[in-house]
Design a protein around this motif. Sequence first.
Motif, PDB file in Angstrom:
ATOM      1  N   CYS A   1       0.634  -1.045  -0.131  1.00 47.08           N
ATOM      2  CA  CYS A   1       0.283   0.206   0.177  1.00 47.08           C
ATOM      3  C   CYS A   1       0.537   1.443  -0.036  1.00 47.08           C
ATOM      4  CB  CYS A   1      -0.727   0.099   1.229  1.00 47.08           C
ATOM      5  SG  CYS A   1       0.124   0.292   2.835  1.00 47.08           S
ATOM      6  N   TRP A   2       0.082   1.880  -0.424  1.00 44.58           N
ATOM      7  CA  TRP A   2       0.636   3.867   0.028  1.00 44.58           C
ATOM      8  C   TRP A   2      -0.059   4.684   0.557  1.00 44.58           C
ATOM      9  CZ3 TRP A   2      -0.937   8.058  -3.495  1.00 44.58           C
ATOM     10  CH2 TRP A   2      -1.914   6.895  -4.334  1.00 44.58           C
ATOM     11  N   TYR A   3       0.730   5.933   0.613  1.00 41.87           N
ATOM     12  CA  TYR A   3      -0.485   6.495   1.728  1.00 41.87           C
ATOM     13  C   TYR A   3      -0.077   8.267   1.407  1.00 41.87           C
ATOM     14  CZ  TYR A   3      -1.929   9.944   5.245  1.00 41.87           C
ATOM     15  OH  TYR A   3      -3.163  10.121   6.166  1.00 41.87           O
ATOM     16  N   ALA A   4      -0.727   8.618   1.212  1.00 38.40           N
ATOM     17  CA  ALA A   4       0.569  10.338   0.196  1.00 38.40           C
ATOM     18  C   ALA A   4      -1.381  11.571   0.935  1.00 38.40           C
ATOM     19  CB  ALA A   4      -0.351  10.720  -1.129  1.00 38.40           C
ATOM     20  N   ILE A   5      -0.327  12.968   1.293  1.00 41.89           N
ATOM     21  CA  ILE A   5      -1.281  14.162   1.283  1.00 41.89           C
ATOM     22  C   ILE A   5      -0.325  14.571   0.436  1.00 41.89           C
ATOM     23  CG2 ILE A   5      -2.106  15.649   2.982  1.00 41.89           C
ATOM     24  CD1 ILE A   5      -0.483  14.185   5.575  1.00 41.89           C
ATOM     25  N   PRO A   6      -1.000  15.684  -0.927  1.00 41.80           N
ATOM     26  CA  PRO A   6      -0.183  15.633  -1.870  1.00 41.80           C
ATOM     27  C   PRO A   6      -0.208  17.715  -0.993  1.00 41.80           C
ATOM     28  CG  PRO A   6      -2.242  14.688  -2.485  1.00 41.80           C
ATOM     29  CD  PRO A   6      -1.995  13.967  -1.159  1.00 41.80           C
ATOM     30  N   ALA A   7      -0.743  18.161  -0.981  1.00 36.24           N
ATOM     31  CA  ALA A   7      -0.418  19.307  -0.202  1.00 36.24           C
ATOM     32  C   ALA A   7       0.476  19.387   0.732  1.00 36.24           C
ATOM     33  CB  ALA A   7      -1.971  20.350   0.521  1.00 36.24           C
ATOM     34  N   GLN A   8       1.154  18.102   1.389  1.00 37.01           N
ATOM     35  CA  GLN A   8       2.129  18.707   2.579  1.00 37.01           C
ATOM     36  C   GLN A   8       3.603  17.929   1.933  1.00 37.01           C
ATOM     37  OE1 GLN A   8       0.890  17.206   6.553  1.00 37.01           O
ATOM     38  NE2 GLN A   8      -0.656  18.101   5.900  1.00 37.01           N
ATOM     39  N   GLY A   9       3.113  17.719   0.424  1.00 39.40           N
ATOM     40  CA  GLY A   9       4.338  16.780  -0.043  1.00 39.40           C
ATOM     41  C   GLY A   9       4.552  15.158   1.161  1.00 39.40           C
ATOM     42  N   VAL A  10       4.134  14.673   1.537  1.00 41.74           N
ATOM     43  CA  VAL A  10       3.895  13.530   1.834  1.00 41.74           C
ATOM     44  C   VAL A  10       3.411  12.462   1.104  1.00 41.74           C
ATOM     45  CG1 VAL A  10       3.419  11.670   4.199  1.00 41.74           C
ATOM     46  CG2 VAL A  10       3.397  14.420   4.123  1.00 41.74           C
TER      47      VAL A  10
ATOM     48  N   LEU B   1     -14.610  13.751   5.680  1.00 43.75           N
ATOM     49  CA  LEU B   1     -14.664  13.819   6.376  1.00 43.75           C
ATOM     50  C   LEU B   1     -14.285  15.290   7.454  1.00 43.75           C
ATOM     51  CD1 LEU B   1     -11.623  11.299   6.982  1.00 43.75           C
ATOM     52  CD2 LEU B   1     -13.841  10.760   6.820  1.00 43.75           C
ATOM     53  N   ARG B   2     -14.524  15.670   9.117  1.00 44.09           N
ATOM     54  CA  ARG B   2     -14.029  16.352   9.953  1.00 44.09           C
ATOM     55  C   ARG B   2     -13.521  16.118  10.894  1.00 44.09           C
ATOM     56  NH1 ARG B   2     -18.734  18.013  11.285  1.00 44.09           N
ATOM     57  NH2 ARG B   2     -18.601  16.640  13.372  1.00 44.09           N
ATOM     58  N   VAL B   3     -12.435  15.660  10.856  1.00 40.08           N
ATOM     59  CA  VAL B   3     -11.208  15.453  11.573  1.00 40.08           C
ATOM     60  C   VAL B   3     -10.984  16.483  12.779  1.00 40.08           C
ATOM     61  CG1 VAL B   3      -9.318  14.586  11.631  1.00 40.08           C
ATOM     62  CG2 VAL B   3     -10.031  14.158   9.553  1.00 40.08           C
ATOM     63  N   GLU B   4     -11.374  15.093  13.979  1.00 44.17           N
ATOM     64  CA  GLU B   4     -11.224  15.763  15.731  1.00 44.17           C
ATOM     65  C   GLU B   4     -10.382  15.939  16.289  1.00 44.17           C
ATOM     66  OE1 GLU B   4     -15.534  15.425  16.697  1.00 44.17           O
ATOM     67  OE2 GLU B   4     -16.297  17.134  15.730  1.00 44.17           O
ATOM     68  N   ARG B   5      -9.516  16.598  16.834  1.00 48.65           N
ATOM     69  CA  ARG B   5      -8.302  15.684  17.296  1.00 48.65           C
ATOM     70  C   ARG B   5      -7.713  16.882  18.309  1.00 48.65           C
ATOM     71  NH1 ARG B   5      -8.275  17.516  12.181  1.00 48.65           N
ATOM     72  NH2 ARG B   5      -6.147  18.104  11.732  1.00 48.65           N
ATOM     73  N   THR B   6      -7.581  16.591  19.610  1.00 41.75           N
ATOM     74  CA  THR B   6      -6.753  17.502  20.576  1.00 41.75           C
ATOM     75  C   THR B   6      -4.859  17.349  20.570  1.00 41.75           C
ATOM     76  OG1 THR B   6      -8.448  16.988  21.926  1.00 41.75           O
ATOM     77  CG2 THR B   6      -6.681  17.989  22.526  1.00 41.75           C
TER      78      THR B   6
ATOM     79  N   VAL C   1      -5.007  11.959   0.921  1.00 38.59           N
ATOM     80  CA  VAL C   1      -5.792  12.803   2.184  1.00 38.59           C
ATOM     81  C   VAL C   1      -5.738  14.059   1.106  1.00 38.59           C
ATOM     82  CG1 VAL C   1      -6.135  13.927   3.723  1.00 38.59           C
ATOM     83  CG2 VAL C   1      -5.196  11.441   3.882  1.00 38.59           C
ATOM     84  N   HIS C   2      -6.952  14.730   1.057  1.00 37.00           N
ATOM     85  CA  HIS C   2      -6.873  15.664   0.198  1.00 37.00           C
ATOM     86  C   HIS C   2      -7.762  16.631   1.402  1.00 37.00           C
ATOM     87  CE1 HIS C   2      -6.150  14.193  -3.431  1.00 37.00           C
ATOM     88  NE2 HIS C   2      -7.341  13.044  -3.107  1.00 37.00           N
ATOM     89  N   ALA C   3      -6.583  17.615   1.672  1.00 35.35           N
ATOM     90  CA  ALA C   3      -6.839  18.968   3.428  1.00 35.35           C
ATOM     91  C   ALA C   3      -6.104  19.472   3.350  1.00 35.35           C
ATOM     92  CB  ALA C   3      -6.854  18.177   4.802  1.00 35.35           C
ATOM     93  N   ASN C   4      -6.385  21.188   3.349  1.00 36.19           N
ATOM     94  CA  ASN C   4      -5.834  22.181   3.482  1.00 36.19           C
ATOM     95  C   ASN C   4      -4.866  22.227   4.420  1.00 36.19           C
ATOM     96  OD1 ASN C   4      -4.763  24.918   3.563  1.00 36.19           O
ATOM     97  ND2 ASN C   4      -5.985  26.133   4.019  1.00 36.19           N
ATOM     98  N   PRO C   5      -3.520  22.278   4.875  1.00 41.58           N
ATOM     99  CA  PRO C   5      -2.432  21.987   6.304  1.00 41.58           C
ATOM    100  C   PRO C   5      -2.659  23.164   6.510  1.00 41.58           C
ATOM    101  CG  PRO C   5      -1.015  22.517   4.061  1.00 41.58           C
ATOM    102  CD  PRO C   5      -2.754  21.858   3.028  1.00 41.58           C
ATOM    103  N   LEU C   6      -2.783  24.515   5.947  1.00 43.96           N
ATOM    104  CA  LEU C   6      -3.011  25.486   7.043  1.00 43.96           C
ATOM    105  C   LEU C   6      -4.146  25.309   8.230  1.00 43.96           C
ATOM    106  CD1 LEU C   6      -1.948  28.069   4.338  1.00 43.96           C
ATOM    107  CD2 LEU C   6      -0.190  27.240   6.101  1.00 43.96           C
TER     108      LEU C   6
ATOM    109  N   ALA D   1     -10.618  21.003  14.513  1.00 46.25           N
ATOM    110  CA  ALA D   1     -11.523  20.504  14.235  1.00 46.25           C
ATOM    111  C   ALA D   1     -10.679  21.196  12.901  1.00 46.25           C
ATOM    112  CB  ALA D   1     -13.204  20.768  14.239  1.00 46.25           C
ATOM    113  N   THR D   2     -10.724  19.885  11.620  1.00 42.64           N
ATOM    114  CA  THR D   2     -10.529  20.135   9.896  1.00 42.64           C
ATOM    115  C   THR D   2     -11.669  19.276   8.838  1.00 42.64           C
ATOM    116  OG1 THR D   2      -8.609  18.872  10.035  1.00 42.64           O
ATOM    117  CG2 THR D   2      -8.032  21.008  10.825  1.00 42.64           C
ATOM    118  N   ALA D   3     -11.052  20.161   7.617  1.00 41.11           N
ATOM    119  CA  ALA D   3     -12.263  19.515   6.519  1.00 41.11           C
ATOM    120  C   ALA D   3     -10.973  18.700   6.168  1.00 41.11           C
ATOM    121  CB  ALA D   3     -13.090  20.370   5.735  1.00 41.11           C
TER     122      ALA D   3
END
Length: 158
Positions: A33-42, A82-87, A123-128, A103-105
């Motif tokens: 498998c593979w995993y990516a977060i394009p907006a973060q270069g992961v 998703l809405r990702v909620e965390r502390t 994962v497509h998300a705005n890291p900002l 809480a991020t989208a």
Amino acid sequence: MSASPTVAAVRAHLAAEDAGDAGRALEQFADDCWYAIPAQGVELRGKAAVRDHHERLLRAFPDLRNVVLGCHDAGDRVFARLRVERTHRGAWGGVAATGRRLATAALAEFVIAPDGRLEAEVVHANPLEALHQLGAVPTTNAFELAAAWRELAGEGAR
């Protein structure tokens, strides 16, 4: 109407993340498998690298919860809105724990392998969005951030 097997696999993966179990979160994935977060270069390749990422994520955010707002089976992919909620309880991406609640989208795109297992998660998300909630940047708008950076560097708006 019951969920397709691939949607069920995605929901099982997300539920395991919610339970803080990185090993179980990867049970639905193919070995290569593979995993990516394009907006973060992961971009990570192989189950060990993806598991390591999830373990670090869950240490930083032990109460992480994926609130599924929608899930769509597109045949060769499943999309989960998703809405990702965390502390923020541990260091993440060079930012020391702040104790802040986030809480991020996100849109998680799961690529389906020919055998029906999950081949990848993108994962497509705005890291900002997360960095702003952590207090690390003054805005979620990349153009405003660039202008502020130019101002700090003494370059003014160009």
